[in-house]
Design a protein around this motif. Sequence first.
Motif, mmCIF file in Angstrom:
data_model
loop_
_atom_site.group_PDB
_atom_site.id
_atom_site.type_symbol
_atom_site.label_atom_id
_atom_site.label_comp_id
_atom_site.label_asym_id
_atom_site.label_seq_id
_atom_site.Cartn_x
_atom_site.Cartn_y
_atom_site.Cartn_z
ATOM 1 N N LYS A 212 41.926 59.694 5.315
ATOM 2 C CA LYS A 212 42.706 58.567 5.222
ATOM 3 C C LYS A 212 42.058 57.322 5.629
ATOM 4 O O LYS A 212 42.802 56.179 6.056
ATOM 5 N N GLN A 213 40.980 57.190 5.482
ATOM 6 C CA GLN A 213 40.114 55.825 5.892
ATOM 7 C C GLN A 213 40.105 55.088 5.025
ATOM 8 O O GLN A 213 39.501 55.464 3.441
ATOM 9 N N THR A 214 39.902 53.880 4.882
ATOM 10 C CA THR A 214 39.815 52.735 3.863
ATOM 11 C C THR A 214 38.664 52.082 3.911
ATOM 12 O O THR A 214 38.048 51.662 2.821
ATOM 13 N N TYR A 215 37.679 52.204 4.799
ATOM 14 C CA TYR A 215 36.335 51.619 5.044
ATOM 15 C C TYR A 215 35.251 52.341 5.598
ATOM 16 O O TYR A 215 35.579 53.356 6.527
ATOM 17 N N TRP A 216 33.995 52.333 4.808
ATOM 18 C CA TRP A 216 32.889 52.880 5.564
ATOM 19 C C TRP A 216 31.906 51.938 5.578
ATOM 20 O O TRP A 216 31.319 51.118 4.811
ATOM 21 N N GLN A 217 31.569 51.715 6.916
ATOM 22 C CA GLN A 217 30.889 50.451 7.386
ATOM 23 C C GLN A 217 29.483 51.023 7.668
ATOM 24 O O GLN A 217 29.218 51.915 8.410
ATOM 25 N N ILE A 218 28.465 50.445 7.044
ATOM 26 C CA ILE A 218 26.960 50.665 7.368
ATOM 27 C C ILE A 218 26.232 49.818 7.801
ATOM 28 O O ILE A 218 26.968 48.526 8.217
ATOM 29 N N LEU A 219 25.068 49.982 8.124
ATOM 30 C CA LEU A 219 24.121 49.034 8.705
ATOM 31 C C LEU A 219 23.299 48.524 7.701
ATOM 32 O O LEU A 219 23.418 48.844 6.452
ATOM 33 N N PRO A 220 22.542 47.353 7.869
ATOM 34 C CA PRO A 220 21.844 46.670 6.538
ATOM 35 C C PRO A 220 20.951 47.720 5.943
ATOM 36 O O PRO A 220 20.479 48.852 6.536
ATOM 37 N N VAL B 36 37.836 54.112 -1.070
ATOM 38 C CA VAL B 36 36.973 53.474 0.037
ATOM 39 C C VAL B 36 36.031 52.420 -0.220
ATOM 40 O O VAL B 36 35.582 52.431 -1.336
ATOM 41 N N GLN B 37 36.243 51.337 0.652
ATOM 42 C CA GLN B 37 35.628 50.194 0.429
ATOM 43 C C GLN B 37 34.363 50.387 1.260
ATOM 44 O O GLN B 37 34.480 50.839 2.516
ATOM 45 N N LEU B 38 33.119 49.686 0.811
ATOM 46 C CA LEU B 38 31.895 49.588 1.613
ATOM 47 C C LEU B 38 31.866 48.518 2.297
ATOM 48 O O LEU B 38 31.952 47.254 1.560
ATOM 49 N N VAL B 39 31.582 48.424 3.784
ATOM 50 C CA VAL B 39 31.444 47.183 4.425
ATOM 51 C C VAL B 39 29.928 47.252 4.840
ATOM 52 O O VAL B 39 29.507 47.993 5.487
ATOM 53 N N GLY B 40 29.284 46.287 4.206
ATOM 54 C CA GLY B 40 27.946 45.891 4.362
ATOM 55 C C GLY B 40 27.713 44.967 5.759
ATOM 56 O O GLY B 40 28.608 44.451 6.219
ATOM 57 N N ASP B 41 26.433 45.107 5.896
ATOM 58 C CA ASP B 41 25.869 43.908 7.202
ATOM 59 C C ASP B 41 24.650 43.472 6.738
ATOM 60 O O ASP B 41 23.902 44.080 6.113
ATOM 61 N N ILE B 42 24.717 42.120 7.009
ATOM 62 C CA ILE B 42 23.682 41.190 6.756
ATOM 63 C C ILE B 42 23.243 40.419 8.086
ATOM 64 O O ILE B 42 24.165 39.991 8.631
ATOM 65 N N PRO B 43 21.949 40.601 8.219
ATOM 66 C CA PRO B 43 21.511 39.647 9.482
ATOM 67 C C PRO B 43 21.732 38.341 9.075
ATOM 68 O O PRO B 43 21.443 37.809 7.996
ATOM 69 N N ILE B 44 21.893 37.575 9.948
ATOM 70 C CA ILE B 44 21.871 35.748 9.958
ATOM 71 C C ILE B 44 20.510 35.536 9.594
ATOM 72 O O ILE B 44 20.083 34.724 8.588
ATOM 73 N N TYR B 45 19.575 35.995 10.077
ATOM 74 C CA TYR B 45 18.043 35.545 9.895
ATOM 75 C C TYR B 45 17.502 36.592 9.111
ATOM 76 O O TYR B 45 17.614 37.846 9.000
ATOM 77 N N VAL B 46 16.396 36.338 8.400
ATOM 78 C CA VAL B 46 15.280 36.822 7.670
ATOM 79 C C VAL B 46 14.152 37.242 8.482
ATOM 80 O O VAL B 46 14.120 36.635 9.681
ATOM 81 N N SER B 47 13.364 38.115 8.121
ATOM 82 C CA SER B 47 12.022 38.719 8.957
ATOM 83 C C SER B 47 11.092 37.579 9.085
ATOM 84 O O SER B 47 11.052 37.039 7.879
ATOM 85 N N PRO B 48 10.363 37.423 9.825
ATOM 86 C CA PRO B 48 9.008 36.536 9.679
ATOM 87 C C PRO B 48 7.934 37.197 8.998
ATOM 88 O O PRO B 48 6.964 36.696 8.591
ATOM 89 N N ASP B 49 8.067 38.417 8.600
ATOM 90 C CA ASP B 49 7.416 39.114 7.731
ATOM 91 C C ASP B 49 8.105 39.715 6.496
ATOM 92 O O ASP B 49 8.460 40.763 6.151
ATOM 93 N N SER B 50 8.762 38.490 5.626
ATOM 94 C CA SER B 50 9.447 38.794 4.514
ATOM 95 C C SER B 50 8.832 38.099 3.332
ATOM 96 O O SER B 50 8.497 36.859 3.562
ATOM 97 N N SER B 51 9.643 38.495 2.206
ATOM 98 C CA SER B 51 9.228 37.839 1.021
ATOM 99 C C SER B 51 10.212 36.494 0.807
ATOM 100 O O SER B 51 9.571 35.218 0.323
ATOM 101 N N ASP B 52 11.175 36.816 1.813
ATOM 102 C CA ASP B 52 12.163 35.518 1.672
ATOM 103 C C ASP B 52 11.374 34.012 2.671
ATOM 104 O O ASP B 52 11.464 32.980 1.725
ATOM 105 N N LEU B 53 10.942 34.239 3.691
ATOM 106 C CA LEU B 53 9.989 33.221 4.313
ATOM 107 C C LEU B 53 8.936 32.891 3.262
ATOM 108 O O LEU B 53 8.505 31.791 3.122
ATOM 109 N N TRP B 54 8.075 33.753 2.690
ATOM 110 C CA TRP B 54 6.904 33.684 1.833
ATOM 111 C C TRP B 54 7.277 32.580 0.729
ATOM 112 O O TRP B 54 6.624 31.730 0.267
ATOM 113 N N THR B 55 8.522 33.083 0.213
ATOM 114 C CA THR B 55 8.950 32.578 -1.244
ATOM 115 C C THR B 55 9.445 31.026 -0.869
ATOM 116 O O THR B 55 9.221 30.300 -1.992
#
Length: 488
Positions: free
Chosen positions: A37-45, A203-222
Motif C-alpha cells: 500500500k505504498q504510493t511512492y518509490w524514492q530512488i537516488l540519482p 506507484v509514483q517514482l520520486v527522483g533525486d537530482i543534485p543541485i550541482y553538476v560534476s566538475p567532470d561533466s558534459s554539462d560544464l564542458w558544454t
Amino acid sequence: MRACGILMPVFSLPGPFGIGTLGKEAFAFVDFLAGAKQTYWQILPIGPTGYGDSPYQSFSAFAGNPYFIDYRLLVEQGFLTQAELPAPQPVGAIDYGALYRERPLVLKKAADRLLASPTDAYHTFCTRQGFWLEDYALFMAIKAEQHQAGLADWPDALRTRQPEALAAARARLAEQVDYHKAVQFFFYTQWNALKAYANAKGVQLVGDIPIYVSPDSSDLWTHPELFQTDGQVHLTQVAGCPPDAFAADGQLWGNPLYDWPKHQATNFAWWKRRMQHATSIYNVVRIDHFRGFESYYSIPAGNKTAAGGHWEKGPDRAFIQAMHECLGEGGIIAEDLGYLTPEVKAMLAASGYPGMKIMQFAFDRREPGNYLPYTYPANSVVYTGTHDNVTTEGWQQTAAPEDVAYACRYLRCTPGTLTEAMISACLASASDMAIIPFADWLHLGAEARINTPSTQGANWQWRLAQPLPDGLDGHIAELTRLYDRAPA
C-alpha cells in the motif's frame, strides 16, 4: 493527501549482474510496494557515475547510468544472445571496478546490433534528446580517448571546445559516439517501461537530482559560461558546506558553482530544461541542497578543506518564479537540511514545496534544529533517515547513549523496539508524505548504510542480499492503513 513510500536505490536491488538493474527485480519491487500500500518509490540519482561512484557526481545531468541496463531485457529484444550474458553472480556489495571493466564489453555487442539496423524508436529518441545526447556522447568518447582523464586535464583545444578540434573529434570518434547514444537508448527504453509499470500499479517514482553538476561533466564542458570559471573551463570557486558539529572541516564537494547572473539573464533556460527533463522521467523530483538557491557556500578552487569559504547570495525568488512558470507549483521536494537562515525559510515558504524532516535528528544533541514530530507541518516529507544517515538500528549503536535514551523516552519504547517506534512516529506525524528507507523496514544495521558523507571507499555499495521476511508487505500495509496513508 497523506501517503507514504519507501527509499530504495536502484543499485541496491538484488539481481545476478553485480548491481541492481531495471529488470525483473525492479518490477518485483514495484509489485511489493503496491502490495504494501505504498504510493511512492524514492530512488537516488540515476546518472552515470565516475570517480568515487557517487550518484551525486555524474558525467551528465541528463544521461542514465549504463550499469542499470538489464542484459536479460536486451536478450528479449534481440540485441544480445543468451550465450553473451555474463555468468550469474551471488548478490553482494557492488564492485564498481568489475562493472567498469565488464559492462562496455557486453553493451558494445548490443549497441552494434542496434546500430547495424537502427529502429524508428532509436531515431526518435536521438531526435528528442538531441539537446543533451550529442554533447554527452562526444564528451564520453573524448574522455575515453584521453584515458578517462578529468575535463580539467584535457588538451586546451578539446577542453575549450575549439571548433576545429571538435569537428576532428566527431569524425575520429564517430563509432564511439554512436555507441554512447545507443546505450542511452537502451537505458531510457528500460526506464520508461519501468515507470509506466509502476504508475499503472499506483506507484509514483520520486527522483533525486543534485543541485550541482560534476566538475567532470558534459554539462560544464558544454556550457562553461553558466558556471564560475576562468574562461578556460577551469573552476575559480567550488561548492561545499561550512564546518559544523558533524564535520569539523566542513564538506568540500568540489562541484562547479553557477554564475547565477548569467542564468538569470536567460530566465534560467538551462535549469528549466533540466527540470522539464527530470519531471518527464519522474513523477516527483527531490532537489538536493535546495537552500543553495537562496545563498550558497563558495570555496576557492584548490582549497584542501571547506574551511575558509564564504556565503554568496543566490537567485532566491527569481529562481522559484521561473520554476513555477515552467512546471507549475507542485511535484518538487526541497531538501532543506543543514544551515537554515530566515531567508532560506522564507524562500521555501514562497516556493510552496515541502521540505524534509529527519526523525533521527530529533534526538541528536549535535543538531541545532528542532526535528521533533510535533513541529512537522503538513506540507513536509518525513524520513527516519536518508541515504546519508546510518540505518536506525545502526544509529542506536553509534549515537550517544543519552540520545538513544531520550529517543526511547520520547517514543515510549525500548531499544529493542526503537526502529519500529521511529517508523510509526513518522507515519503518525502530520507530514503529508512519509518515506522510510527499506533497510529500516528490514531492521538492518550499519552494514546497510548507503553513504557516509565526506568519506570514500565504502559508499554506494549496499545491496539487498537476503530474502524478504514473510508477511513484510502485509505488516507495512497494516501500519500504512492504521496511520491513514494507504491509497483509496
